[in-house]
Design a protein around this motif. Sequence first.
Motif, PDB file in Angstrom:
ATOM      1  N   GLY A 211       0.969  -1.642  -0.018  1.00 15.02           N
ATOM      2  CA  GLY A 211       0.163   0.117   0.140  1.00 15.02           C
ATOM      3  C   GLY A 211       1.564   1.323  -0.007  1.00 15.02           C
ATOM      4  O   GLY A 211       0.293   2.739  -0.356  1.00 15.02           O
ATOM      5  N   ARG A 212       1.602   1.295   0.909  1.00 12.56           N
ATOM      6  CA  ARG A 212       2.657   2.480   0.446  1.00 12.56           C
ATOM      7  C   ARG A 212       3.841   2.022  -0.469  1.00 12.56           C
ATOM      8  O   ARG A 212       3.382   3.815  -0.783  1.00 12.56           O
ATOM      9  N   VAL A 213       3.763   1.615  -1.402  1.00  9.38           N
ATOM     10  CA  VAL A 213       4.522   2.153  -2.956  1.00  9.38           C
ATOM     11  C   VAL A 213       3.406   1.953  -3.411  1.00  9.38           C
ATOM     12  O   VAL A 213       3.653   1.605  -5.090  1.00  9.38           O
ATOM     13  N   GLY A 214       2.004   2.184  -3.615  1.00  5.16           N
ATOM     14  CA  GLY A 214       1.136   2.136  -4.353  1.00  5.16           C
ATOM     15  C   GLY A 214       0.954   0.472  -5.070  1.00  5.16           C
ATOM     16  O   GLY A 214       0.365   0.732  -6.361  1.00  5.16           O
ATOM     17  N   LEU A 215       1.191  -0.834  -4.577  1.00  5.14           N
ATOM     18  CA  LEU A 215       1.080  -1.543  -5.012  1.00  5.14           C
ATOM     19  C   LEU A 215       0.101  -3.121  -4.935  1.00  5.14           C
ATOM     20  O   LEU A 215       0.314  -4.592  -5.311  1.00  5.14           O
ATOM     21  N   GLN A 216      -0.693  -2.205  -4.699  1.00  5.72           N
ATOM     22  CA  GLN A 216      -2.278  -3.661  -3.524  1.00  5.72           C
ATOM     23  C   GLN A 216      -2.308  -4.825  -4.194  1.00  5.72           C
ATOM     24  O   GLN A 216      -2.455  -5.685  -3.817  1.00  5.72           O
ATOM     25  N   ASP A 217      -2.606  -4.045  -5.403  1.00  2.00           N
ATOM     26  CA  ASP A 217      -3.777  -4.953  -6.606  1.00  2.00           C
ATOM     27  C   ASP A 217      -2.293  -5.808  -6.926  1.00  2.00           C
ATOM     28  O   ASP A 217      -3.281  -6.677  -7.953  1.00  2.00           O
ATOM     29  N   ARG A 218      -0.885  -5.833  -6.982  1.00  2.00           N
ATOM     30  CA  ARG A 218      -0.019  -7.241  -7.620  1.00  2.00           C
ATOM     31  C   ARG A 218       0.360  -7.687  -6.979  1.00  2.00           C
ATOM     32  O   ARG A 218       1.463  -8.256  -7.321  1.00  2.00           O
ATOM     33  N   LYS A 219      -0.343  -8.134  -5.368  1.00  2.00           N
ATOM     34  CA  LYS A 219       0.240  -8.923  -5.520  1.00  2.00           C
ATOM     35  C   LYS A 219       1.290 -10.376  -5.279  1.00  2.00           C
ATOM     36  O   LYS A 219       1.699 -10.837  -5.657  1.00  2.00           O
ATOM     37  N   ASP A 220      -0.238 -10.586  -6.115  1.00  2.00           N
ATOM     38  CA  ASP A 220       0.214 -12.392  -7.496  1.00  2.00           C
ATOM     39  C   ASP A 220       0.979 -12.245  -8.949  1.00  2.00           C
ATOM     40  O   ASP A 220       0.619 -13.290  -9.353  1.00  2.00           O
ATOM     41  N   THR A 221       1.129 -10.910  -8.530  1.00  2.00           N
ATOM     42  CA  THR A 221       1.639 -10.676  -9.378  1.00  2.00           C
ATOM     43  C   THR A 221       3.306 -11.869  -9.800  1.00  2.00           C
ATOM     44  O   THR A 221       4.172 -11.461  -8.954  1.00  2.00           O
ATOM     45  N   TYR A 222       3.786 -12.044 -10.780  1.00  2.00           N
ATOM     46  CA  TYR A 222       5.068 -12.746 -10.899  1.00  2.00           C
ATOM     47  C   TYR A 222       6.360 -10.982 -11.421  1.00  2.00           C
ATOM     48  O   TYR A 222       5.785 -10.585 -12.390  1.00  2.00           O
ATOM     49  N   PRO A 223       7.307 -11.350 -10.640  1.00  2.00           N
ATOM     50  CA  PRO A 223       8.351 -10.128 -11.652  1.00  2.00           C
ATOM     51  C   PRO A 223       8.350  -9.687 -12.709  1.00  2.00           C
ATOM     52  O   PRO A 223       7.957  -8.291 -13.249  1.00  2.00           O
ATOM     53  N   THR A 224       8.230 -10.735 -13.525  1.00  2.00           N
ATOM     54  CA  THR A 224       8.737 -10.239 -15.056  1.00  2.00           C
ATOM     55  C   THR A 224       7.306  -9.165 -15.584  1.00  2.00           C
ATOM     56  O   THR A 224       7.457  -8.854 -16.718  1.00  2.00           O
ATOM     57  N   GLN A 225       6.026  -9.632 -15.342  1.00  2.00           N
ATOM     58  CA  GLN A 225       5.226  -8.976 -15.728  1.00  2.00           C
ATOM     59  C   GLN A 225       4.878  -7.449 -15.114  1.00  2.00           C
ATOM     60  O   GLN A 225       3.717  -6.839 -15.183  1.00  2.00           O
ATOM     61  N   LEU A 226       6.210  -6.861 -14.896  1.00  2.00           N
ATOM     62  CA  LEU A 226       5.890  -5.710 -14.335  1.00  2.00           C
ATOM     63  C   LEU A 226       6.941  -4.645 -14.831  1.00  2.00           C
ATOM     64  O   LEU A 226       7.892  -5.490 -15.545  1.00  2.00           O
ATOM     65  N   SER A 227       6.207  -3.356 -14.958  1.00  2.00           N
ATOM     66  CA  SER A 227       7.427  -2.061 -15.201  1.00  2.00           C
ATOM     67  C   SER A 227       8.750  -2.616 -14.345  1.00  2.00           C
ATOM     68  O   SER A 227       8.552  -2.630 -12.961  1.00  2.00           O
ATOM     69  N   GLY A 228       9.483  -1.297 -15.192  1.00  2.00           N
ATOM     70  CA  GLY A 228      10.743  -1.498 -14.268  1.00  2.00           C
ATOM     71  C   GLY A 228      10.542  -0.784 -12.911  1.00  2.00           C
ATOM     72  O   GLY A 228      11.026  -1.008 -11.859  1.00  2.00           O
ATOM     73  N   GLY A 229       9.251   0.597 -13.073  1.00  2.00           N
ATOM     74  CA  GLY A 229       9.037   1.290 -11.873  1.00  2.00           C
ATOM     75  C   GLY A 229       8.458  -0.042 -11.024  1.00  2.00           C
ATOM     76  O   GLY A 229       8.528   0.505  -9.510  1.00  2.00           O
TER      77      GLY A 229
END
Lengths: 340, 220
Positions: A128-146
């Motif tokens: 929540g502090r970094v604004g990513l609550q909804d990406r909990k179950d995502t794997y890192p490769t599916q995320l952008s660099g930021g």
Amino acid sequence: MSQIEINDVSVTFNQKGRDVKAVQDVSLKIEKGEIYGVVGLSGAGKSTLVRTINGLQRPTTGTVNVAGVDITHANKKILSETRKKIGFIFQNFNLINNRTVAQNIAFALTAGGYPEKQQPEKIDELLGRVGLQDRKDTYPTQLSGGQKQRVGIARALANDPEILLCDEATSALDLETAEEIITILKDINTRLNITIVFITHQLEVAKDLFDRVAVMENGRIVEQTTAYNLFARPQSDMATRLVNRFLTTQLPDDVIHWLANLPGRILTLKYQGDDSLNPIITEIARDTGVEISILQGRIEFIHNQAIGILSVFVTGEPEAVIRAITAFKTKVNSVEVTPK
Amino acid sequence: MNETLTILQQNLGQALWETFEMVFISGLIGVIFGTIIGLALYYFASPLFSPRPVVNTVVGFIINAIRSFPFLILMVVLIPFAKWVAGDPYTPMGGAVSLTVAAVPFFARLAEGAFAEIDQGVIEAARSTGASFWLIFQEVLFPEALPALIRGIVLTIISLIGYSAMVGTIGAGGIGNLAIQFGYNRYETGVLISVIIILVIIVQVIQWIGDRLAAHFTRA
């Protein structure tokens, strides 16, 4: 006592039989709650230096004290305890690719001895502090660099650290994303009073984020100053080079060539941005009999203090031009004459 | 043709079972001990953990020494050892002994490579949390190396199936033994061809399963 005290630290690597001095006789004191920057070109020894703070790199000589604990001579257990109080974020994020975002953070929590049952709640809070609550179950490769770096920050904050070390944390990101990360770090610094040590070669970061800054060159600290003074009054050659590269309003080559054929000199003036240069320019033109045309200018804000940079072209009698340059030197912070 | 079918009907099931026994036992032990030794090789070589060049060199030397034996010779040399371990060296259990001795260093090198390929930065990040080595192994080294380990297991099993045919020739049984005894010694070309086709199918299936598993555990 300062929170981080680096005393006469040198780190020497043995590479293929040759001794390479990555860090030489560095002493620094970093206070609780401040954002301390270390800038320099790549290979200046910044990364090695920051790694001595959490013991990932042992100094060859010298000592490092963190919150009063001499970690250079600490045993494994004390070192491990100290590391839990120091978060670390990396240029390449360094997340476990085959584990979800939540699992990546859970790893740090488990390492810090956080009870497993309460981990999900803490993970939600951190994300929540970094604004990513909804990406909990995502794997890192599916995320952008930021987003990856935000996970990196959440992981670094897992054990409520007192210190956050950032190794080129924004260098792999585009400027806009880098600014988002900087905003998050500033927020963490003010809200949680965490000391941040941030190393970078990007001066953009320095101007927005740092309270104090050290300039490193060839393993040595060549200058320690405040962020504003680094830009307004750099002392060392290295700092001057870095700052000029960042601040200089580079004129197009065509313009420089064209002006080179005219009698006159190009000056780059740096001044306290809240002073107006207009009267000075008029005054100097009148007193010395030169003509001054403005080529371009800009204002940079460093911690709400402004620095103005103005490029002008001064024409007239050669002696008058020299008098004008001398006059400018007494009126503004720095004058740089573009060589012909 | 009828003769071929009769031979296959009478012996194939037994031969397949024996091959399975040999490959399973040697593969299982080879993977377990190979992983441990490979992890040790990595641990003592990596500057991020506890570099002990001497330990690494000594263990590496032993592994290279065993691996430099042509399998046929290793098998013959180990007959007394197999006798001591399994009682009768000319049984699938006896054959599994020399296969295991070959499999352990083979898989150790593959495992070492799988660990060494993990991004150093990820391990550095894990270390900077203050995590113990055991936790780093469970949560970082193992999941990150798993796809490469699975590919290594497939490679090991396929090699072991090949070696098991060699063990068969000295009497440890298995599908290789079937091919030699009937296909070669008794000129039953049909048996020989059947065994080859079965081996091709088995190897393809194992490779396919391995690739699927490796892909399943890769989130990149």
